[in-house]
Design a protein around this motif. Sequence first.
Motif, PDB file in Angstrom:
ATOM      1  N   PRO A  75       0.795  -1.226   0.000  1.00 12.18           N
ATOM      2  CA  PRO A  75       0.000   0.000   0.000  1.00 12.18           C
ATOM      3  C   PRO A  75       0.829   1.278   0.000  1.00 12.18           C
ATOM      4  N   ASP A  76       1.943   1.315   0.727  1.00 11.20           N
ATOM      5  CA  ASP A  76       2.739   2.542   0.765  1.00 11.20           C
ATOM      6  C   ASP A  76       3.346   2.847  -0.604  1.00 11.20           C
ATOM      7  N   ILE A  77       3.655   1.800  -1.364  1.00  9.15           N
ATOM      8  CA  ILE A  77       4.187   2.007  -2.716  1.00  9.15           C
ATOM      9  C   ILE A  77       3.087   2.553  -3.617  1.00  9.15           C
ATOM     10  N   SER A  78       1.870   2.019  -3.483  1.00  9.14           N
ATOM     11  CA  SER A  78       0.747   2.534  -4.279  1.00  9.14           C
ATOM     12  C   SER A  78       0.532   4.015  -4.002  1.00  9.14           C
ATOM     13  N   ARG A  79       0.558   4.387  -2.743  1.00 11.10           N
ATOM     14  CA  ARG A  79       0.338   5.794  -2.382  1.00 11.10           C
ATOM     15  C   ARG A  79       1.426   6.684  -2.977  1.00 11.10           C
ATOM     16  N   ALA A  80       2.658   6.218  -2.909  1.00 15.32           N
ATOM     17  CA  ALA A  80       3.771   7.012  -3.445  1.00 15.32           C
ATOM     18  C   ALA A  80       3.649   7.165  -4.954  1.00 15.32           C
ATOM     19  N   VAL A  81       3.264   6.088  -5.643  1.00 21.76           N
ATOM     20  CA  VAL A  81       3.119   6.132  -7.102  1.00 21.76           C
ATOM     21  C   VAL A  81       1.997   7.090  -7.497  1.00 21.76           C
ATOM     22  N   VAL A  82       0.861   7.002  -6.807  1.00 18.99           N
ATOM     23  CA  VAL A  82      -0.255   7.889  -7.109  1.00 18.99           C
ATOM     24  C   VAL A  82       0.148   9.347  -6.900  1.00 18.99           C
ATOM     25  N   THR A  83       0.829   9.622  -5.805  1.00 21.93           N
ATOM     26  CA  THR A  83       1.264  10.991  -5.512  1.00 21.93           C
ATOM     27  C   THR A  83       2.156  11.532  -6.623  1.00 21.93           C
ATOM     28  N   GLU A  84       3.089  10.702  -7.106  1.00 20.63           N
ATOM     29  CA  GLU A  84       3.994  11.154  -8.167  1.00 20.63           C
ATOM     30  C   GLU A  84       3.254  11.331  -9.489  1.00 20.63           C
ATOM     31  N   LEU A  85       2.337  10.426  -9.789  1.00 19.61           N
ATOM     32  CA  LEU A  85       1.591  10.526 -11.044  1.00 19.61           C
ATOM     33  C   LEU A  85       0.723  11.782 -11.099  1.00 19.61           C
ATOM     34  N   LEU A  86       0.202  12.202  -9.958  1.00 22.05           N
ATOM     35  CA  LEU A  86      -0.705  13.343  -9.949  1.00 22.05           C
ATOM     36  C   LEU A  86      -0.029  14.628 -10.410  1.00 22.05           C
ATOM     37  N   ASP A  87       1.296  14.669 -10.332  1.00 25.39           N
ATOM     38  CA  ASP A  87       2.014  15.856 -10.800  1.00 25.39           C
ATOM     39  C   ASP A  87       1.985  15.990 -12.314  1.00 25.39           C
ATOM     40  N   VAL A  88       1.691  14.889 -13.018  1.00 28.42           N
ATOM     41  CA  VAL A  88       1.792  14.908 -14.483  1.00 28.42           C
ATOM     42  C   VAL A  88       0.540  14.440 -15.207  1.00 28.42           C
ATOM     43  N   LEU A  89      -0.413  13.865 -14.494  1.00 25.52           N
ATOM     44  CA  LEU A  89      -1.605  13.340 -15.156  1.00 25.52           C
ATOM     45  C   LEU A  89      -2.526  14.463 -15.629  1.00 25.52           C
ATOM     46  N   THR A  90      -3.175  14.222 -16.751  1.00 24.66           N
ATOM     47  CA  THR A  90      -4.159  15.144 -17.298  1.00 24.66           C
ATOM     48  C   THR A  90      -5.460  15.028 -16.503  1.00 24.66           C
ATOM     49  N   PRO A  91      -6.102  16.152 -16.174  1.00 27.93           N
ATOM     50  CA  PRO A  91      -7.407  16.064 -15.519  1.00 27.93           C
ATOM     51  C   PRO A  91      -8.362  15.178 -16.314  1.00 27.93           C
ATOM     52  N   GLY A  92      -9.128  14.362 -15.593  1.00 32.82           N
ATOM     53  CA  GLY A  92     -10.031  13.425 -16.242  1.00 32.82           C
ATOM     54  C   GLY A  92      -9.441  12.041 -16.409  1.00 32.82           C
ATOM     55  N   SER A  93      -8.153  11.881 -16.076  1.00 35.31           N
ATOM     56  CA  SER A  93      -7.522  10.558 -16.151  1.00 35.31           C
ATOM     57  C   SER A  93      -8.116   9.637 -15.085  1.00 35.31           C
ATOM     58  N   VAL A  94      -7.950   8.340 -15.295  1.00 33.50           N
ATOM     59  CA  VAL A  94      -8.480   7.343 -14.361  1.00 33.50           C
ATOM     60  C   VAL A  94      -7.356   6.407 -13.942  1.00 33.50           C
ATOM     61  N   ILE A  95      -7.213   6.206 -12.639  1.00 35.85           N
ATOM     62  CA  ILE A  95      -6.264   5.239 -12.088  1.00 35.85           C
ATOM     63  C   ILE A  95      -7.053   4.039 -11.585  1.00 35.85           C
ATOM     64  N   VAL A  96      -6.655   2.850 -12.003  1.00 35.41           N
ATOM     65  CA  VAL A  96      -7.308   1.610 -11.594  1.00 35.41           C
ATOM     66  C   VAL A  96      -6.362   0.859 -10.666  1.00 35.41           C
ATOM     67  N   GLU A  97      -6.701   0.806  -9.401  1.00 26.76           N
ATOM     68  CA  GLU A  97      -5.842   0.155  -8.409  1.00 26.76           C
ATOM     69  C   GLU A  97      -6.206  -1.317  -8.303  1.00 26.76           C
ATOM     70  N   THR A  98      -5.333  -2.195  -8.839  1.00 24.92           N
ATOM     71  CA  THR A  98      -5.559  -3.642  -8.717  1.00 24.92           C
ATOM     72  C   THR A  98      -4.693  -4.263  -7.635  1.00 24.92           C
ATOM     73  N   SER A  99      -3.734  -3.498  -7.109  1.00 24.37           N
ATOM     74  CA  SER A  99      -2.899  -4.007  -6.021  1.00 24.37           C
ATOM     75  C   SER A  99      -3.789  -4.290  -4.809  1.00 24.37           C
ATOM     76  N   THR A 100      -3.403  -5.241  -3.978  1.00 27.36           N
ATOM     77  CA  THR A 100      -4.190  -5.528  -2.784  1.00 27.36           C
ATOM     78  C   THR A 100      -3.848  -4.520  -1.699  1.00 27.36           C
ATOM     79  N   VAL A 101      -4.802  -3.634  -1.415  1.00 28.48           N
ATOM     80  CA  VAL A 101      -4.664  -2.620  -0.374  1.00 28.48           C
ATOM     81  C   VAL A 101      -5.948  -2.629   0.446  1.00 28.48           C
ATOM     82  N   THR A 102      -6.042  -1.772   1.438  1.00 27.06           N
ATOM     83  CA  THR A 102      -7.269  -1.687   2.230  1.00 27.06           C
ATOM     84  C   THR A 102      -8.191  -0.613   1.657  1.00 27.06           C
ATOM     85  N   PRO A 103      -9.484  -0.660   2.009  1.00 26.72           N
ATOM     86  CA  PRO A 103     -10.371   0.427   1.581  1.00 26.72           C
ATOM     87  C   PRO A 103      -9.952   1.773   2.165  1.00 26.72           C
ATOM     88  N   MET A 104      -9.254   1.758   3.301  1.00 27.76           N
ATOM     89  CA  MET A 104      -8.749   3.009   3.867  1.00 27.76           C
ATOM     90  C   MET A 104      -7.681   3.608   2.960  1.00 27.76           C
TER      91      MET A 104
END
Length: 310
Positions: A75-104
């Motif tokens: 989960p901590d890697i997923s959070r770090a990746v999402v944070t970094e991607l948000l600096d460059v993603l175009t508004p309206g993009s969709v991230i699909v999280e298939t890694s096993t993490v918690t709903p929190m």
Amino acid sequence: MVHGERNTGPVGLVGLGNMGSAVAGRLAAQYPLIAYDVRPTDAIRELAAGGAFTLAGSLPEVAAARRIVLSLPAPDISRAVVTELLDVLTPGSVIVETSTVTPMDIAAMREFCEPASVKLLDAAILSGVRQSAEGVATVLIGGDTDDVDSVRDILSTFASTITHLGPAGSGMAAKVINNAVAHATMVMLCEAGAMAAAWSIPRAKLGELFASQEGGLIRPLTHRFMERVLGGDYAGGMPTEAARKDSTLALQLAEHTKIPLFTIQAAHTAYELGMAAGLGRQDYASIATLWEGWTGLPLRDSDSDSGTGG
């Protein structure tokens, strides 16, 4: 994207481990794929060099795709990746999280994404690597219906069963709960197998008994949970006092043969509490009302038909 319409734009994938590589093979067969892994293997590099997909040299390069799948180990890697991607993603993009993490974790990542106008939904893969590689995996999704519909086409490249369970986080919650049941059941089966061995009962025969419609695994699910608990019907049937008696006999059997118990021993406590709560003459599925009392949450499902029987 209109539901059912095929989006032919590139798809991004972050994470090329065992599961990620299986997903990559399915995605690359249908879409231009931009994939990234912090430590790609030689085999991955060879596939990319052969034109199977584009291997990104850095995470921001994946943002050329507006739909990005994550397949990461923690989960901590997923959070770090999402944070970094948000600096460059175009508004309206969709991230699909298939890694096993918690709903929190899903809630936290969605909170990160909201100011950037990026959607994030959870698509928990319930199946193994082989099923994903063959395109027959089961995926449990949480998120808004429109967001789910916008990625069904890419999920269907590796999943033959796609179940939308509800709001964001519900897919991951269902997977974690399902896996917890599987893991606890495995401990219980080892306990049962050890007791069977102590009394020279063929373990294969015991397995066949458990798998039968009247067995100890199937009937508690199909009758007691799906019919009685979800229907709120506890009249008649096998009473809690009888279940407590049988549980006591199992504990005596294990003690006599010196078999360590974990799940069966712990489960007995619930029947003792059920007796103390006055559930003795109700069907033993009525122990579900203990959890309703403790949590204030209903287990009864208003959409289920109640059933009757023993």
